[in-house]
Every structure is written in C-alpha cells, then in structure tokens.
Design an enzyme around this catalytic site. Structure first.
Site, mmCIF file in Angstrom:
data_model
loop_
_atom_site.group_PDB
_atom_site.id
_atom_site.type_symbol
_atom_site.label_atom_id
_atom_site.label_comp_id
_atom_site.label_asym_id
_atom_site.label_seq_id
_atom_site.Cartn_x
_atom_site.Cartn_y
_atom_site.Cartn_z
ATOM 1 N N ASN A 36 39.169 26.667 -21.053
ATOM 2 C CA ASN A 36 38.160 26.784 -22.107
ATOM 3 C C ASN A 36 38.713 27.450 -23.362
ATOM 4 O O ASN A 36 37.987 27.653 -24.334
ATOM 5 C CB ASN A 36 36.928 27.556 -21.607
ATOM 6 N N PHE A 38 39.555 30.486 -23.983
ATOM 7 C CA PHE A 38 39.139 31.852 -24.301
ATOM 8 C C PHE A 38 40.372 32.726 -24.520
ATOM 9 O O PHE A 38 40.454 33.484 -25.477
ATOM 10 C CB PHE A 38 38.262 32.416 -23.175
ATOM 11 N N THR A 39 41.341 32.600 -23.634
ATOM 12 C CA THR A 39 42.634 33.266 -23.835
ATOM 13 C C THR A 39 43.799 32.287 -23.755
ATOM 14 O O THR A 39 44.889 32.582 -24.233
ATOM 15 C CB THR A 39 42.866 34.383 -22.792
ATOM 16 N N ASP A 60 34.789 24.877 -19.256
ATOM 17 C CA ASP A 60 34.555 26.235 -18.764
ATOM 18 C C ASP A 60 34.136 26.140 -17.308
ATOM 19 O O ASP A 60 33.111 25.517 -16.992
ATOM 20 C CB ASP A 60 33.459 26.896 -19.607
ATOM 21 N N ARG A 108 33.500 19.221 -1.545
ATOM 22 C CA ARG A 108 33.079 17.814 -1.672
ATOM 23 C C ARG A 108 34.247 16.870 -1.433
ATOM 24 O O ARG A 108 34.093 15.806 -0.835
ATOM 25 C CB ARG A 108 32.491 17.564 -3.060
ATOM 26 N N TYR A 147 36.538 42.800 -13.921
ATOM 27 C CA TYR A 147 37.687 42.061 -13.401
ATOM 28 C C TYR A 147 37.930 42.388 -11.933
ATOM 29 O O TYR A 147 38.013 41.496 -11.089
ATOM 30 C CB TYR A 147 38.920 42.392 -14.235
ATOM 31 N N THR A 177 52.977 40.309 -13.419
ATOM 32 C CA THR A 177 53.893 39.211 -13.675
ATOM 33 C C THR A 177 54.129 39.105 -15.180
ATOM 34 O O THR A 177 53.222 39.341 -15.969
ATOM 35 C CB THR A 177 53.318 37.895 -13.126
#
Length: 317
Positions: A36, A38-39, A60, A108, A147, A177
């Site tokens: 999306n 965002f970052t 998103d 699914r 988070y 990382t």
C-alpha cells in the site's frame, strides 16, 4: 531449482520484501508483489518491473484480497518505531486484520503462508538469549505496543488457523536485519548511524549505548525464509531468524564511524520508552531444522550497506 509457483509477497515494496521478491524471481518463481506504499517504495522494485514474471499490485491487506497464488509471504507492516508509531491504530490493524485476510486467502486456496513476526514479541526480555519457548515481557499499553502486541496477536491467529483448519503455516521471528534499501529516515540504528556518519552529523544514541542488538544481513535472512518455506508442514515455528552475534549500540556506532572514516561525534539522549536492554536470538532450532546459519559478518554487511547509502546520497540510486 524449485517448481515454478506464483508467490504473493505482501509488503513486497519494503526493505525485506523487495529483497525477497528479487530472490524469488532469481529462483525462477512468479511474484505478485502487494503493497500500500505506506512505507514501501516503488524505487525498491523498479528494477524488477521489466520482468514478465513480476506483477505489482497496490493494495492494503487490511482489506480482503482475491487472487490466485500458490504461496504467501506476509511481510506487510511498518517495522521501525518512527513508522509504526506514526499511525499506531493502523499498525495494529495491519498486523491483525492483515493476518486474518492472508490466512483467509490461504485457507480458501489451501496453500502455505509465512508470517514475518518479530523479536519484539519478546519485549524487554528477562532471559538471554531469547529462545522460542520464552513468552516475553511486553508492555501492552505503551507507545510500542501497537507493533509488539499486533505481532503477538498475529501469531495467535496463525496458530489458531493451524489448529482449527489444519492450515500450513510458518511463523518467523525476525531479529534486527539490515542492508541496502533500508529507509534512510526510518530511525533504526544501522541506517541512521550510516547516514549521519556519511553526512558528518552527530550520531544520536538513546540511553547509555550499552543496550545490545544482534544484526543480520538481509541476504542471510532471505535465505532462511526460503529454507523455512521448503520444510514439511509439521515444521510451523515459531523460529528465531537472525544473527546471534551481539553488539552494544555504542560499539555499532563506533564501528560505523571507523569504517566510513567519519568525523561525526556520538551524543547521548534520554532512553526511549520500553526500549529493550538486550536482544540476541538463540537460533539453535533454525540451525537444526533449516541447516542454516548467517554467513555475512557485521563488517562485510556494513560495508555493503555503506556503499548503498553513499550512492543514494549522491543520487545514483
């Protein structure tokens, strides 16, 4: 060579996700990269856009996704405090609703799904090093909780889908990382220290600098992902994935300054809320199950990352 599959990488335009997309394509796979932005950044995957086996979709994952794929890697969530605290409610939604949506898709399609969890599920640990059996010491109402607790809840969902629906899951607890394509302003120590040292600016350490971290180069981590996804269904994790070598934040700052030959000064500010004092993975389980250990030393990895940021600051990358 693994059989060709269409693999969904959620968060594929982020730091880790872009390296994973690159490696999967090199392995002969088809990649559906979902982000999306965002970052995540287009720049991280622009070199892949010409590959006919690579597809980029803006989406998103807090909303359901209806696609046909053979595997899923769920890496979608801001991972640095600066980014995940910008919109903490959305961070929790990304971890929890995102997990529900990728798990629903995996159910699914009856396919395997990997969750990129985090060492932050251990909080400020009271045991050292951290083993997977440790339940953690997490503040559920602090500024980092969106988070930490979001990722913990996501793990719960993954294992409940396993128990309730016999879904094939892999849960990876990622320790610090670093490497090329980390965001230069994400506030994480490696990228922050390198950029400031290259610019000759003060390097800021929060607290006394004696808090410890273990730093894993991105190529080593991506290798562990692929090995983990190739294990039998009964190997679910959680697995600690990271480099067990431990360094203080102050030692890291000095090493970066020395490698660059910078004149940057190291300054100290008050410690951050709920910042863990120690962080080092016990990777014995990953070593036994995956036949994997990190191969890139901190110095070699830092040199590669420094070269990336040098080019970025010059405008070459």
């Amino acid at each position: 060579m693994r059989p060709k599959q269409r693999i969904l990488v959620a968060g594929g335009c982020g730091f880790l996700g872009s390296h994973l997309c690159e490696r999967l394509l090199a392995e002969g796979q088809e990649v559906l990269c979902v982000d999306n932005f965002f970052t995540g950044s287009h720049q991280n995957v622009e070199h892949l856009l010409g590959d006919k086996h690579f597809e980029l979709l803006r989406h998103d994952i807090t909303f359901p996704l209806h696609v046909q794929v053979d595997q899923i890697y769920n890496l979608a969530c801001p991972a640095s405090p600066i980014h995940y605290q910008r919109d903490p409610v959305q961070t929790t939604k990304t971890s929890v609703l995102g997990a529900i949506n990728v798990l629903g898709l995996a159910k699914r399609l009856n396919i395997k799904v990997l969750q990129a969890s985090t060492s932050e599920v251990y909080g400020d640990p009271k045991i050292h090093p951290q083993r997977e059996e440790y339940w953690g010491n997490v503040n559920p109402i602090g500024s980092r909780s969106c988070y930490d607790e979001g990722k913990r809840c996501a793990e719960t969902l993954f294992f409940d889908y396993r128990r309730q629906h016999s879904l094939s899951i892999k849960v990876a607890r990622i320790f610090n990382t670093y490497g090329p394509r980390t965001h230069p302003q994400d506030g994480r120590v490696v990228s922050s220290f390198i950029v400031r040292a290259l610019l000759g600016e003060e390097i800021v350490i929060f607290g006394d600098g004696q808090q410890t971290r273990s730093f894993c180069y991105v190529d080593d981590l991506v290798e562990s992902f692929l090995r983990f996804m190739s294990t039998p269904d009964e190997v679910t994790g959680p697995l600690n994935l990271g480099n067990p070598e431990e360094f203080t934040i102050l030692d890291l700052a000095k090493k970066v300054v020395g490698l660059i030959g910078s004149k940057s000064k190291i300054v100290h500010l008050p410690p951050l809320e709920d910042d863990p004092r120690q962080r080092r993975p016990d990777i014995g389980r990953a070593q036994a199950l995956l036949g994997w250990s990190p191969q890139v030393s901190l110095e070699d990895g830092l040199q590669k990352t420094i070269r990336y940021f040098e080019a970025l600051l010059r405008g070459d990358s």
